[in-house]
Scaffold this motif. Structure first.
Motif, PDB file in Angstrom:
ATOM      1  N   THR A   1      -4.955  61.637  45.314  1.00 48.35           N
ATOM      2  CA  THR A   1      -3.642  61.467  45.917  1.00 48.35           C
ATOM      3  C   THR A   1      -3.819  60.711  47.220  1.00 48.35           C
ATOM      4  O   THR A   1      -4.772  60.963  47.970  1.00 48.35           O
ATOM      5  N   VAL A   2      -2.899  59.783  47.466  1.00 44.98           N
ATOM      6  CA  VAL A   2      -2.956  58.942  48.657  1.00 44.98           C
ATOM      7  C   VAL A   2      -1.620  59.052  49.381  1.00 44.98           C
ATOM      8  O   VAL A   2      -0.571  59.109  48.755  1.00 44.98           O
ATOM      9  N   ARG A   3      -1.672  59.104  50.709  1.00 43.51           N
ATOM     10  CA  ARG A   3      -0.472  59.082  51.536  1.00 43.51           C
ATOM     11  C   ARG A   3      -0.594  57.943  52.535  1.00 43.51           C
ATOM     12  O   ARG A   3      -1.552  57.905  53.311  1.00 43.51           O
ATOM     13  N   LYS A   4       0.326  57.004  52.455  1.00 43.28           N
ATOM     14  CA  LYS A   4       0.340  55.849  53.356  1.00 43.28           C
ATOM     15  C   LYS A   4      -1.011  55.143  53.392  1.00 43.28           C
ATOM     16  O   LYS A   4      -1.512  54.754  54.437  1.00 43.28           O
ATOM     17  N   GLY A   5      -1.641  55.008  52.217  1.00 44.16           N
ATOM     18  CA  GLY A   5      -2.887  54.274  52.095  1.00 44.16           C
ATOM     19  C   GLY A   5      -4.150  55.072  52.351  1.00 44.16           C
ATOM     20  O   GLY A   5      -5.245  54.537  52.246  1.00 44.16           O
ATOM     21  N   ARG A   6      -4.031  56.355  52.686  1.00 45.33           N
ATOM     22  CA  ARG A   6      -5.214  57.190  52.961  1.00 45.33           C
ATOM     23  C   ARG A   6      -5.321  58.315  51.943  1.00 45.33           C
ATOM     24  O   ARG A   6      -4.334  58.977  51.626  1.00 45.33           O
ATOM     25  N   ALA A   7      -6.537  58.543  51.462  1.00 45.39           N
ATOM     26  CA  ALA A   7      -6.775  59.632  50.524  1.00 45.39           C
ATOM     27  C   ALA A   7      -6.508  60.963  51.212  1.00 45.39           C
ATOM     28  O   ALA A   7      -6.839  61.142  52.393  1.00 45.39           O
ATOM     29  N   VAL A   8      -5.897  61.890  50.486  1.00 48.65           N
ATOM     30  CA  VAL A   8      -5.665  63.246  50.973  1.00 48.65           C
ATOM     31  C   VAL A   8      -5.996  64.229  49.859  1.00 48.65           C
ATOM     32  O   VAL A   8      -5.944  63.889  48.674  1.00 48.65           O
ATOM     33  N   GLY A   9      -6.363  65.442  50.236  1.00 48.33           N
ATOM     34  CA  GLY A   9      -6.652  66.469  49.235  1.00 48.33           C
ATOM     35  C   GLY A   9      -7.958  66.216  48.512  1.00 48.33           C
ATOM     36  O   GLY A   9      -8.898  65.660  49.063  1.00 48.33           O
ATOM     37  N   VAL A  10      -8.000  66.597  47.244  1.00 46.16           N
ATOM     38  CA  VAL A  10      -9.225  66.508  46.440  1.00 46.16           C
ATOM     39  C   VAL A  10      -9.161  65.281  45.535  1.00 46.16           C
ATOM     40  O   VAL A  10      -8.205  65.102  44.793  1.00 46.16           O
ATOM     41  N   ALA A  11     -10.196  64.460  45.611  1.00 42.21           N
ATOM     42  CA  ALA A  11     -10.352  63.309  44.711  1.00 42.21           C
ATOM     43  C   ALA A  11     -11.483  63.643  43.745  1.00 42.21           C
ATOM     44  O   ALA A  11     -12.547  64.100  44.164  1.00 42.21           O
TER      45      ALA A  11
ATOM     46  N   GLY B   1     -17.366  63.023  30.165  1.00 41.60           N
ATOM     47  CA  GLY B   1     -16.369  64.037  30.477  1.00 41.60           C
ATOM     48  C   GLY B   1     -16.791  65.072  31.493  1.00 41.60           C
ATOM     49  O   GLY B   1     -15.978  65.891  31.920  1.00 41.60           O
ATOM     50  N   VAL B   2     -18.042  65.045  31.907  1.00 38.10           N
ATOM     51  CA  VAL B   2     -18.537  65.996  32.905  1.00 38.10           C
ATOM     52  C   VAL B   2     -18.106  65.531  34.295  1.00 38.10           C
ATOM     53  O   VAL B   2     -18.187  64.347  34.621  1.00 38.10           O
ATOM     54  N   LEU B   3     -17.644  66.469  35.107  1.00 42.59           N
ATOM     55  CA  LEU B   3     -17.235  66.146  36.471  1.00 42.59           C
ATOM     56  C   LEU B   3     -18.409  65.544  37.239  1.00 42.59           C
ATOM     57  O   LEU B   3     -19.499  66.110  37.260  1.00 42.59           O
ATOM     58  N   ALA B   4     -18.197  64.379  37.847  1.00 40.23           N
ATOM     59  CA  ALA B   4     -19.249  63.671  38.582  1.00 40.23           C
ATOM     60  C   ALA B   4     -19.179  63.936  40.078  1.00 40.23           C
ATOM     61  O   ALA B   4     -20.207  64.050  40.735  1.00 40.23           O
ATOM     62  N   SER B   5     -17.953  64.027  40.626  1.00 39.38           N
ATOM     63  CA  SER B   5     -17.842  64.263  42.065  1.00 39.38           C
ATOM     64  C   SER B   5     -16.476  64.800  42.433  1.00 39.38           C
ATOM     65  O   SER B   5     -15.490  64.583  41.736  1.00 39.38           O
ATOM     66  N   GLU B   6     -16.468  65.506  43.537  1.00 41.33           N
ATOM     67  CA  GLU B   6     -15.247  65.933  44.203  1.00 41.33           C
ATOM     68  C   GLU B   6     -15.396  65.576  45.664  1.00 41.33           C
ATOM     69  O   GLU B   6     -16.398  65.905  46.285  1.00 41.33           O
ATOM     70  N   ARG B   7     -14.405  64.910  46.196  1.00 41.00           N
ATOM     71  CA  ARG B   7     -14.367  64.577  47.612  1.00 41.00           C
ATOM     72  C   ARG B   7     -13.102  65.191  48.178  1.00 41.00           C
ATOM     73  O   ARG B   7     -12.023  65.004  47.625  1.00 41.00           O
ATOM     74  N   VAL B   8     -13.254  65.925  49.268  1.00 43.61           N
ATOM     75  CA  VAL B   8     -12.118  66.600  49.886  1.00 43.61           C
ATOM     76  C   VAL B   8     -11.761  65.858  51.167  1.00 43.61           C
ATOM     77  O   VAL B   8     -12.614  65.663  52.037  1.00 43.61           O
ATOM     78  N   PHE B   9     -10.488  65.449  51.256  1.00 43.95           N
ATOM     79  CA  PHE B   9      -9.982  64.718  52.417  1.00 43.95           C
ATOM     80  C   PHE B   9      -8.943  65.570  53.137  1.00 43.95           C
ATOM     81  O   PHE B   9      -8.182  66.307  52.490  1.00 43.95           O
ATOM     82  N   SER B  10      -8.869  65.436  54.455  1.00 44.98           N
ATOM     83  CA  SER B  10      -7.876  66.199  55.216  1.00 44.98           C
ATOM     84  C   SER B  10      -6.480  65.708  54.866  1.00 44.98           C
ATOM     85  O   SER B  10      -6.286  64.545  54.505  1.00 44.98           O
TER      86      SER B  10
ATOM     87  N   ALA C   1      -9.458  62.193  56.766  1.00 47.74           N
ATOM     88  CA  ALA C   1     -10.886  62.296  57.083  1.00 47.74           C
ATOM     89  C   ALA C   1     -11.618  62.988  55.932  1.00 47.74           C
ATOM     90  O   ALA C   1     -11.110  63.947  55.345  1.00 47.74           O
ATOM     91  N   LEU C   2     -12.807  62.483  55.619  1.00 50.25           N
ATOM     92  CA  LEU C   2     -13.625  63.087  54.563  1.00 50.25           C
ATOM     93  C   LEU C   2     -14.204  64.401  55.082  1.00 50.25           C
ATOM     94  O   LEU C   2     -14.903  64.426  56.096  1.00 50.25           O
TER      95      LEU C   2
END
Length: 100
Positions: free
Chosen positions: A55-65, A72-81, A86-87
Protein backbone atom coordinates in the motif's frame (compact mmCIF):
# COMPACT_ATOMS: atom_id res chain seq x y z
CA UNK A 1 5.19 11.31 -16.41
CA UNK A 2 5.94 14.95 -15.69
CA UNK A 3 9.10 16.44 -14.17
CA UNK A 4 7.72 15.79 -10.67
CA UNK A 5 7.34 12.07 -11.59
CA UNK A 6 3.54 12.23 -11.53
CA UNK A 7 1.58 10.01 -13.89
CA UNK A 8 -0.31 12.10 -16.43
CA UNK A 9 -3.29 11.31 -18.64
CA UNK A 10 -4.09 13.80 -21.38
CA UNK A 11 -1.74 16.28 -19.72
CA UNK A 12 -3.36 16.12 -16.28
CA UNK A 13 -2.33 14.21 -13.12
CA UNK A 14 -4.10 10.85 -13.25
CA UNK A 15 -6.47 9.50 -10.59
CA UNK A 16 -7.60 5.90 -10.91
CA UNK A 17 -6.21 2.41 -11.41
CA UNK A 18 -3.54 1.37 -13.90
CA UNK A 19 -3.37 -2.23 -15.08
CA UNK A 20 -0.44 -3.73 -16.96
CA UNK A 21 -0.83 -6.81 -19.15
CA UNK A 22 1.79 -9.12 -20.60
CA UNK A 23 0.60 -11.46 -23.33
CA UNK A 24 -3.01 -10.91 -22.32
CA UNK A 25 -2.34 -11.71 -18.63
CA UNK A 26 -2.66 -9.00 -15.97
CA UNK A 27 0.68 -8.64 -14.20
CA UNK A 28 0.17 -5.44 -12.19
CA UNK A 29 -2.49 -3.16 -10.75
CA UNK A 30 -1.69 0.20 -9.14
CA UNK A 31 -3.86 2.99 -7.74
CA UNK A 32 -3.09 6.68 -8.29
CA UNK A 33 -4.39 9.96 -6.85
CA UNK A 34 -3.38 13.24 -8.48
CA UNK A 35 -0.65 11.43 -10.42
CA UNK A 36 1.03 9.81 -7.40
CA UNK A 37 0.81 6.15 -6.38
CA UNK A 38 -1.80 6.04 -3.62
CA UNK A 39 -3.61 2.94 -2.45
CA UNK A 40 -3.09 -0.78 -2.96
CA UNK A 41 -0.70 -2.12 -5.54
CA UNK A 42 -0.31 -5.72 -6.67
CA UNK A 43 1.85 -7.68 -9.09
CA UNK A 44 1.38 -11.22 -10.37
CA UNK A 45 3.59 -13.71 -12.11
CA UNK A 46 2.51 -14.69 -15.61
CA UNK A 47 0.86 -17.85 -14.21
CA UNK A 48 -1.42 -15.66 -12.07
CA UNK A 49 0.22 -16.38 -8.73
CA UNK A 50 1.01 -13.36 -6.52
CA UNK A 51 4.41 -11.69 -6.87
CA UNK A 52 4.00 -8.67 -4.56
CA UNK A 53 1.52 -6.45 -2.75
CA UNK A 54 1.85 -3.17 -0.92
CA UNK A 55 0.00 0.00 0.00
CA UNK A 56 1.26 3.45 -0.93
CA UNK A 57 0.15 6.87 0.32
CA UNK A 58 1.18 9.92 -1.69
CA UNK A 59 4.02 7.96 -3.30
CA UNK A 60 5.41 6.41 -0.10
CA UNK A 61 5.05 2.80 1.01
CA UNK A 62 3.09 2.32 4.23
CA UNK A 63 2.24 -0.75 6.28
CA UNK A 64 3.40 -4.22 5.24
CA UNK A 65 4.76 -4.91 1.76
CA UNK A 66 5.03 -8.57 0.74
CA UNK A 67 6.85 -10.39 -2.06
CA UNK A 68 6.57 -14.07 -2.99
CA UNK A 69 8.92 -16.46 -4.73
CA UNK A 70 7.61 -17.94 -8.02
CA UNK A 71 6.83 -21.19 -6.13
CA UNK A 72 4.36 -19.31 -3.88
CA UNK A 73 6.52 -19.20 -0.75
CA UNK A 74 6.69 -15.82 0.97
CA UNK A 75 10.04 -14.19 0.08
CA UNK A 76 9.95 -10.99 2.13
CA UNK A 77 7.96 -8.68 4.33
CA UNK A 78 8.93 -5.06 4.72
CA UNK A 79 7.18 -2.94 7.33
CA UNK A 80 6.90 0.80 6.69
CA UNK A 81 5.65 3.46 9.10
CA UNK A 82 2.17 4.82 8.47
CA UNK A 83 3.18 8.47 8.87
CA UNK A 84 6.33 8.96 6.76
CA UNK A 85 7.03 5.65 5.02
CA UNK A 86 10.23 4.96 6.97
CA UNK A 87 11.40 1.34 6.73
CA UNK A 88 10.90 -0.21 10.18
CA UNK A 89 11.57 -3.93 9.69
CA UNK A 90 12.64 -6.46 7.06
CA UNK A 91 12.14 -10.21 7.10
CA UNK A 92 13.25 -12.50 4.27
CA UNK A 93 12.90 -16.18 3.46
CA UNK A 94 14.43 -18.48 0.86
CA UNK A 95 12.40 -20.54 -1.62
CA UNK A 96 11.99 -23.28 1.00
CA UNK A 97 10.54 -20.84 3.56
CA UNK A 98 13.67 -20.72 5.72
CA UNK A 99 14.72 -17.34 7.16
CA UNK A 100 17.74 -15.78 5.44
Amino acid sequence: MDLAQRLLYRGRPFTGEVEEYLGGVRVSLESYVDGLPDGPGREWYEDGSPESEMTVRKGRAVGVAKRWHPNGVLASERVFSEDNGALLAVREWDEDGLPT
